[in-house]
Design a protein around this motif. Sequence first.
Motif, PDB file in Angstrom:
ATOM      1  N   MET A 186       0.932 -15.169 -19.145  1.00 18.16           N
ATOM      2  CA  MET A 186       1.311 -15.907 -17.945  1.00 18.16           C
ATOM      3  C   MET A 186       1.214 -15.019 -16.707  1.00 18.16           C
ATOM      4  SD  MET A 186       2.323 -18.782 -16.681  1.00 18.16           S
ATOM      5  CE  MET A 186       3.064 -19.770 -17.987  1.00 18.16           C
ATOM      6  N   SER A 187       1.669 -13.750 -16.856  1.00 18.91           N
ATOM      7  CA  SER A 187       1.644 -12.841 -15.713  1.00 18.91           C
ATOM      8  C   SER A 187       1.882 -11.414 -16.203  1.00 18.91           C
ATOM      9  CB  SER A 187       2.741 -13.220 -14.705  1.00 18.91           C
ATOM     10  OG  SER A 187       4.028 -13.111 -15.304  1.00 18.91           O
ATOM     11  N   LEU A 188       1.614 -10.453 -15.317  1.00 19.12           N
ATOM     12  CA  LEU A 188       1.972  -9.058 -15.554  1.00 19.12           C
ATOM     13  C   LEU A 188       3.084  -8.710 -14.569  1.00 19.12           C
ATOM     14  CD1 LEU A 188      -1.525  -7.337 -15.957  1.00 19.12           C
ATOM     15  CD2 LEU A 188       0.165  -7.765 -17.746  1.00 19.12           C
ATOM     16  N   GLN A 189       4.264  -8.389 -15.085  1.00 19.46           N
ATOM     17  CA  GLN A 189       5.417  -8.086 -14.245  1.00 19.46           C
ATOM     18  C   GLN A 189       5.738  -6.608 -14.375  1.00 19.46           C
ATOM     19  OE1 GLN A 189       8.455 -10.723 -15.709  1.00 19.46           O
ATOM     20  NE2 GLN A 189       7.414 -12.554 -14.997  1.00 19.46           N
ATOM     21  N   ASN A 190       5.467  -5.849 -13.307  1.00 15.86           N
ATOM     22  CA  ASN A 190       5.681  -4.394 -13.336  1.00 15.86           C
ATOM     23  C   ASN A 190       4.992  -3.760 -14.542  1.00 15.86           C
ATOM     24  OD1 ASN A 190       7.373  -4.527 -11.025  1.00 15.86           O
ATOM     25  ND2 ASN A 190       9.088  -5.179 -12.331  1.00 15.86           N
ATOM     26  N   GLY A 191       3.806  -4.253 -14.809  1.00 16.73           N
ATOM     27  CA  GLY A 191       3.015  -3.692 -15.901  1.00 16.73           C
ATOM     28  C   GLY A 191       3.320  -4.271 -17.266  1.00 16.73           C
ATOM     29  N   ARG A 192       4.326  -5.118 -17.372  1.00 17.44           N
ATOM     30  CA  ARG A 192       4.690  -5.736 -18.655  1.00 17.44           C
ATOM     31  C   ARG A 192       4.184  -7.177 -18.674  1.00 17.44           C
ATOM     32  NH1 ARG A 192       8.829  -3.301 -21.526  1.00 17.44           N
ATOM     33  NH2 ARG A 192       9.912  -5.244 -21.965  1.00 17.44           N
ATOM     34  N   ALA A 193       3.648  -7.571 -19.814  1.00 15.10           N
ATOM     35  CA  ALA A 193       3.000  -8.883 -19.921  1.00 15.10           C
ATOM     36  C   ALA A 193       3.983  -9.958 -20.364  1.00 15.10           C
ATOM     37  CB  ALA A 193       1.840  -8.807 -20.907  1.00 15.10           C
ATOM     38  N   MET A 194       3.999 -11.085 -19.621  1.00 15.45           N
ATOM     39  CA  MET A 194       4.753 -12.268 -20.039  1.00 15.45           C
ATOM     40  C   MET A 194       3.804 -13.108 -20.893  1.00 15.45           C
ATOM     41  SD  MET A 194       7.419 -14.350 -19.926  1.00 15.45           S
ATOM     42  CE  MET A 194       8.458 -14.062 -18.484  1.00 15.45           C
ATOM     43  N   VAL A 195       4.082 -13.219 -22.200  1.00 20.47           N
ATOM     44  CA  VAL A 195       3.143 -13.862 -23.119  1.00 20.47           C
ATOM     45  C   VAL A 195       3.809 -15.046 -23.822  1.00 20.47           C
ATOM     46  CG1 VAL A 195       1.962 -11.663 -23.472  1.00 20.47           C
ATOM     47  CG2 VAL A 195       3.760 -12.367 -25.065  1.00 20.47           C
ATOM     48  N   ALA A 196       2.971 -15.882 -24.443  1.00 15.65           N
ATOM     49  CA  ALA A 196       3.454 -17.105 -25.093  1.00 15.65           C
ATOM     50  C   ALA A 196       3.493 -16.940 -26.600  1.00 15.65           C
ATOM     51  CB  ALA A 196       2.558 -18.281 -24.717  1.00 15.65           C
ATOM     52  N   GLY A 197       4.669 -17.224 -27.183  1.00 15.57           N
ATOM     53  CA  GLY A 197       4.799 -17.244 -28.635  1.00 15.57           C
ATOM     54  C   GLY A 197       4.633 -18.656 -29.169  1.00 15.57           C
ATOM     55  N   HIS A 198       5.233 -18.918 -30.311  1.00 16.76           N
ATOM     56  CA  HIS A 198       5.138 -20.246 -30.922  1.00 16.76           C
ATOM     57  C   HIS A 198       5.961 -21.273 -30.126  1.00 16.76           C
ATOM     58  CE1 HIS A 198       2.904 -18.690 -34.200  1.00 16.76           C
ATOM     59  NE2 HIS A 198       3.875 -17.925 -34.668  1.00 16.76           N
ATOM     60  N   LYS A 199       5.743 -22.565 -30.445  1.00 17.58           N
ATOM     61  CA  LYS A 199       6.450 -23.688 -29.832  1.00 17.58           C
ATOM     62  C   LYS A 199       6.271 -23.707 -28.314  1.00 17.58           C
ATOM     63  CE  LYS A 199       9.887 -24.049 -33.523  1.00 17.58           C
ATOM     64  NZ  LYS A 199      11.314 -24.064 -33.903  1.00 17.58           N
ATOM     65  N   THR A 200       5.082 -23.377 -27.870  1.00 19.41           N
ATOM     66  CA  THR A 200       4.726 -23.466 -26.452  1.00 19.41           C
ATOM     67  C   THR A 200       3.424 -24.245 -26.344  1.00 19.41           C
ATOM     68  OG1 THR A 200       3.415 -21.423 -26.511  1.00 19.41           O
ATOM     69  CG2 THR A 200       5.756 -21.206 -25.952  1.00 19.41           C
ATOM     70  N   ALA A 201       3.158 -24.771 -25.145  1.00 16.13           N
ATOM     71  CA  ALA A 201       1.900 -25.480 -24.922  1.00 16.13           C
ATOM     72  C   ALA A 201       0.720 -24.541 -25.132  1.00 16.13           C
ATOM     73  CB  ALA A 201       1.876 -26.050 -23.507  1.00 16.13           C
ATOM     74  N   ALA A 202       0.869 -23.274 -24.734  1.00 16.08           N
ATOM     75  CA  ALA A 202      -0.218 -22.311 -24.892  1.00 16.08           C
ATOM     76  C   ALA A 202      -0.528 -22.075 -26.362  1.00 16.08           C
ATOM     77  CB  ALA A 202       0.152 -21.006 -24.202  1.00 16.08           C
ATOM     78  N   ASP A 203       0.505 -21.938 -27.163  1.00 13.70           N
ATOM     79  CA  ASP A 203       0.315 -21.724 -28.604  1.00 13.70           C
ATOM     80  C   ASP A 203      -0.457 -22.890 -29.216  1.00 13.70           C
ATOM     81  OD1 ASP A 203       1.070 -20.358 -31.227  1.00 13.70           O
ATOM     82  OD2 ASP A 203       1.975 -22.328 -31.510  1.00 13.70           O
ATOM     83  N   GLU A 204      -0.075 -24.113 -28.851  1.00 11.58           N
ATOM     84  CA  GLU A 204      -0.717 -25.290 -29.440  1.00 11.58           C
ATOM     85  C   GLU A 204      -2.163 -25.436 -28.975  1.00 11.58           C
ATOM     86  OE1 GLU A 204       0.354 -27.094 -31.815  1.00 11.58           O
ATOM     87  OE2 GLU A 204      -1.168 -28.682 -31.828  1.00 11.58           O
ATOM     88  N   ILE A 205      -2.440 -25.169 -27.695  1.00 13.61           N
ATOM     89  CA  ILE A 205      -3.812 -25.348 -27.210  1.00 13.61           C
ATOM     90  C   ILE A 205      -4.724 -24.286 -27.835  1.00 13.61           C
ATOM     91  CG2 ILE A 205      -3.822 -23.890 -25.139  1.00 13.61           C
ATOM     92  CD1 ILE A 205      -5.090 -27.490 -25.223  1.00 13.61           C
ATOM     93  N   ILE A 206      -4.184 -23.089 -28.080  1.00 15.57           N
ATOM     94  CA  ILE A 206      -4.968 -22.047 -28.766  1.00 15.57           C
ATOM     95  C   ILE A 206      -5.347 -22.530 -30.163  1.00 15.57           C
ATOM     96  CG2 ILE A 206      -4.788 -19.753 -29.822  1.00 15.57           C
ATOM     97  CD1 ILE A 206      -3.127 -18.917 -27.337  1.00 15.57           C
ATOM     98  N   GLN A 207      -4.405 -23.120 -30.859  1.00 13.07           N
ATOM     99  CA  GLN A 207      -4.690 -23.619 -32.209  1.00 13.07           C
ATOM    100  C   GLN A 207      -5.625 -24.826 -32.183  1.00 13.07           C
ATOM    101  OE1 GLN A 207      -1.379 -23.707 -35.058  1.00 13.07           O
ATOM    102  NE2 GLN A 207      -0.082 -22.803 -33.481  1.00 13.07           N
ATOM    103  N   LEU A 208      -5.449 -25.725 -31.199  1.00 14.04           N
ATOM    104  CA  LEU A 208      -6.353 -26.868 -31.088  1.00 14.04           C
ATOM    105  C   LEU A 208      -7.790 -26.413 -30.850  1.00 14.04           C
ATOM    106  CD1 LEU A 208      -4.304 -29.415 -28.906  1.00 14.04           C
ATOM    107  CD2 LEU A 208      -4.914 -29.638 -31.333  1.00 14.04           C
ATOM    108  N   ALA A 209      -7.939 -25.277 -30.187  1.00 17.21           N
ATOM    109  CA  ALA A 209      -9.272 -24.749 -29.908  1.00 17.21           C
ATOM    110  C   ALA A 209      -9.853 -24.005 -31.097  1.00 17.21           C
ATOM    111  CB  ALA A 209      -9.223 -23.831 -28.687  1.00 17.21           C
ATOM    112  N   GLY A 210      -9.097 -23.886 -32.187  1.00 18.80           N
ATOM    113  CA  GLY A 210      -9.603 -23.240 -33.388  1.00 18.80           C
ATOM    114  C   GLY A 210      -9.379 -21.744 -33.418  1.00 18.80           C
TER     115      GLY A 210
END
Length: 316
Positions: A186-210
């Motif tokens: 989602m973003s880099l905050q002071n060099g640390r990455a805000m990322v998506a785990g399970h039960k998120t829209a990002a997780d599901e769209i990644i899986q839908l894309a194979g």
Amino acid sequence: MTFCRTLANLVLTGTLALASSAHAAGITVHDARNRDVTVADFARTVSIGGAITEILYALGLENRLVGVDTTSLYPAAALHDKPNVGYMRQISAEGVLGLNPTLILAIQGSGPRETMDILETAKVPLVLVPETFSEEGLIEKIKLVGHAMGVDARAECLSAAVGADLAQLRALRAKVKKPVRVMFVMSLQNGRAMVAGHKTAADEIIQLAGAANAVDDYDGYKVIGDEAIVAAKPEFVLSIERGKDSLQADAVYTHPGFALTPVAANKSFITMDGLYLLGFGPRTAAAARDLSVKLYPALAEGGAFTSALSAANCRQ
């Protein structure tokens, strides 16, 4: 002849009376709060949630909309033509109620809690639309919105078209032999990455894309450090376009963590429109397909994605 005319008038009168009675009784909608909400008038509807607004336009109901939130970016006419009630997580009760709505449709997760409490007690029907990031959840979302607006047949038409697109996507996904590892940042905050785990829209769209979510040990969004990034071994970084605040490819490639992963070596950074990618509205299958061919370019050689949604007319 006189008898026939009288009988016809009686039937017509009875039919009208029955329709009036059904409308007066209202439509019952079971929403995300596990409550039954009675909707008797949808002539002045406020939509809170980009996917809801997109569904309403696809159903030809934009004339009933008197307000939308700032995530209602598609179609462009929504934010251009309708009053704006603010961001879905920072809604003000005054902004919504000032539009004199007869119905409020809000996606699950809308807020803040204090605003939702006020809206619930304002004697305006509030339907909280469930947000479940899955193929089934998307279909149910369309049907629920259509039912709340009294257009079940149109909703069946739209859900059938979306279902056909999802089926086409499944056939495409079946051709993937080895899923690549994708990290949504989602973003880099002071060099640390805000990322998506399970039960998120990002997780599901990644899986839908194979593909496989490289972040697989927790739910929701989380800030992680360099060691966790290296351990996750992402092959692609996926993010969303947010204007001047968008994550830039060079920032990812030169990041101390990503520099030690295939992402930097292969220059594999992808950005897409946020609502299109994560909105879980009618265009989700097309968004997943677009992501899929970015991850696996060879899939594009199998022919164009012929969207049933673009061919369907569910507006009447």
